[in-house]
Design a protein around this motif. Sequence first.
Motif, mmCIF file in Angstrom:
data_model
loop_
_atom_site.group_PDB
_atom_site.id
_atom_site.type_symbol
_atom_site.label_atom_id
_atom_site.label_comp_id
_atom_site.label_asym_id
_atom_site.label_seq_id
_atom_site.Cartn_x
_atom_site.Cartn_y
_atom_site.Cartn_z
ATOM 1 N N LYS A 6 -4.589 31.745 -21.847
ATOM 2 C CA LYS A 6 -4.570 30.940 -23.286
ATOM 3 C C LYS A 6 -3.589 31.625 -24.030
ATOM 4 O O LYS A 6 -2.741 30.908 -24.834
ATOM 5 C CB LYS A 6 -5.863 30.556 -23.788
ATOM 6 C CG LYS A 6 -5.920 29.769 -25.081
ATOM 7 C CD LYS A 6 -7.073 29.547 -25.471
ATOM 8 C CE LYS A 6 -6.972 28.910 -27.241
ATOM 9 N NZ LYS A 6 -8.277 28.468 -27.792
ATOM 10 N N SER A 7 -3.614 33.013 -24.426
ATOM 11 C CA SER A 7 -3.270 33.502 -25.532
ATOM 12 C C SER A 7 -1.421 33.513 -25.170
ATOM 13 O O SER A 7 -0.740 33.382 -25.922
ATOM 14 C CB SER A 7 -3.469 35.062 -25.432
ATOM 15 O OG SER A 7 -3.268 35.741 -24.229
ATOM 16 N N VAL B 40 -0.436 30.156 -26.196
ATOM 17 C CA VAL B 40 -0.287 30.057 -27.586
ATOM 18 C C VAL B 40 0.891 30.759 -28.102
ATOM 19 O O VAL B 40 1.802 30.117 -28.929
ATOM 20 C CB VAL B 40 -1.552 30.655 -28.345
ATOM 21 C CG1 VAL B 40 -1.154 30.902 -29.805
ATOM 22 C CG2 VAL B 40 -2.577 29.721 -28.025
ATOM 23 N N LEU C 38 -7.925 29.321 -17.145
ATOM 24 C CA LEU C 38 -7.747 28.177 -18.234
ATOM 25 C C LEU C 38 -8.697 27.272 -18.031
ATOM 26 O O LEU C 38 -8.940 26.738 -16.958
ATOM 27 C CB LEU C 38 -6.251 27.541 -18.133
ATOM 28 C CG LEU C 38 -4.866 28.475 -18.458
ATOM 29 C CD1 LEU C 38 -3.803 27.876 -17.781
ATOM 30 C CD2 LEU C 38 -5.061 28.827 -19.697
ATOM 31 N N SER C 39 -9.351 26.806 -19.163
ATOM 32 C CA SER C 39 -10.185 26.006 -18.993
ATOM 33 C C SER C 39 -9.746 24.456 -19.195
ATOM 34 O O SER C 39 -8.493 24.297 -19.897
ATOM 35 C CB SER C 39 -11.604 26.097 -20.175
ATOM 36 O OG SER C 39 -10.885 26.151 -21.408
ATOM 37 N N GLU D 90 -10.553 22.497 -21.466
ATOM 38 C CA GLU D 90 -10.469 22.347 -22.845
ATOM 39 C C GLU D 90 -9.685 23.016 -23.528
ATOM 40 O O GLU D 90 -8.821 22.463 -24.371
ATOM 41 C CB GLU D 90 -11.971 22.861 -23.639
ATOM 42 C CG GLU D 90 -11.950 22.349 -25.144
ATOM 43 C CD GLU D 90 -11.818 21.073 -25.426
ATOM 44 O OE1 GLU D 90 -11.323 20.931 -26.671
ATOM 45 O OE2 GLU D 90 -12.622 20.222 -24.564
ATOM 46 N N THR D 91 -9.252 24.066 -22.950
ATOM 47 C CA THR D 91 -7.842 24.830 -23.676
ATOM 48 C C THR D 91 -6.535 23.941 -23.083
ATOM 49 O O THR D 91 -5.776 23.763 -24.105
ATOM 50 C CB THR D 91 -7.763 26.329 -22.820
ATOM 51 O OG1 THR D 91 -8.856 27.120 -23.180
ATOM 52 C CG2 THR D 91 -6.458 26.716 -23.069
ATOM 53 N N ILE D 92 -6.477 23.309 -21.912
ATOM 54 C CA ILE D 92 -5.469 22.510 -21.478
ATOM 55 C C ILE D 92 -5.636 21.364 -22.304
ATOM 56 O O ILE D 92 -4.263 21.094 -22.776
ATOM 57 C CB ILE D 92 -5.656 22.323 -20.043
ATOM 58 C CG1 ILE D 92 -5.365 23.520 -19.300
ATOM 59 C CG2 ILE D 92 -4.443 21.382 -19.733
ATOM 60 C CD1 ILE D 92 -5.595 23.487 -17.813
ATOM 61 N N GLN E 267 -6.614 21.039 -25.444
ATOM 62 C CA GLN E 267 -6.148 21.166 -26.802
ATOM 63 C C GLN E 267 -4.493 21.478 -26.905
ATOM 64 O O GLN E 267 -3.918 20.895 -27.836
ATOM 65 C CB GLN E 267 -6.879 22.412 -27.360
ATOM 66 C CG GLN E 267 -8.373 22.021 -27.704
ATOM 67 C CD GLN E 267 -9.032 23.611 -27.752
ATOM 68 O OE1 GLN E 267 -8.508 24.820 -27.858
ATOM 69 N NE2 GLN E 267 -10.399 23.226 -28.292
ATOM 70 N N LEU E 268 -4.010 22.223 -25.992
ATOM 71 C CA LEU E 268 -2.529 22.537 -25.788
ATOM 72 C C LEU E 268 -1.612 21.670 -25.759
ATOM 73 O O LEU E 268 -0.484 21.460 -26.164
ATOM 74 C CB LEU E 268 -2.285 23.740 -25.028
ATOM 75 C CG LEU E 268 -2.896 25.013 -25.177
ATOM 76 C CD1 LEU E 268 -2.816 26.053 -24.268
ATOM 77 C CD2 LEU E 268 -2.203 25.823 -26.504
#
Length: 231
Positions: A196-197, A200, A221-222, A224-226, A228-229
């Motif tokens: 994730k970092s 970002v 990578l989850s 939820e992370t994907i 959101q991005l």
Amino acid sequence: MLIIPVIDLMGGKVVHARGGQRDQYQPIKSQLTSSVYPNAVIKQLLTWFPFPTIYIADLDAIDRGKIDKSFYLQLNKLFPQLTIWLDVGVRYSPDWQAWNDIPNIKPVVGSESLEDIEVLTMLQQTDFILSLDFKHDRLLGKYDLFQHIELWPETLIVMNLDVVGANDGPDIQLLEQIKTIMPEASIYAAGGVRGKSDLVDLQDSQVKGALIASALHRGELSVETIRQLMK
């Protein structure tokens, strides 16, 4: 930000790319799928998250000109909603003409393979993608594409093969250099994303998206992370 899973194909299997040393590539080991066969891998990827786009590097085509068009026709039938960015090692203008009747495929012209600069002229009226392929701090390919920026499309992949699969992070400096040369382009980073970092950081650098394989298959990578991005 568009996150694009990468499928590297060799010998009918999905392999783990690392450093561009293709003779050393091995079938993938993944937390997302137990299969190494492309149809099953793609199906399980899309079950895990409904990615709208994937990138396929057909290494048999890129390295040896061995192309199985029927496979891609089958993919289109199995996944009609999916856009495929496809690199089959386009060298000359006729190389792509055999593919332009398959729906939902966007041609990727890689600098590594390009033999005839007229390919870029031929594709000017199409929605194609140029991959600027780097290794050891130099652009791979016969032509100095930096002398023909007027032929570049709006969508660019910036690929540093040295960081592909290496878990060292993306090459932000190289991405910034290309952005300076063509600031209006939509630039996609390929290679090095660890989690994730890094995504970002790429987003903060105004990179349009990222091509990812290792971080997905390692479970870094989850969903939820994907989500959101990719809002």
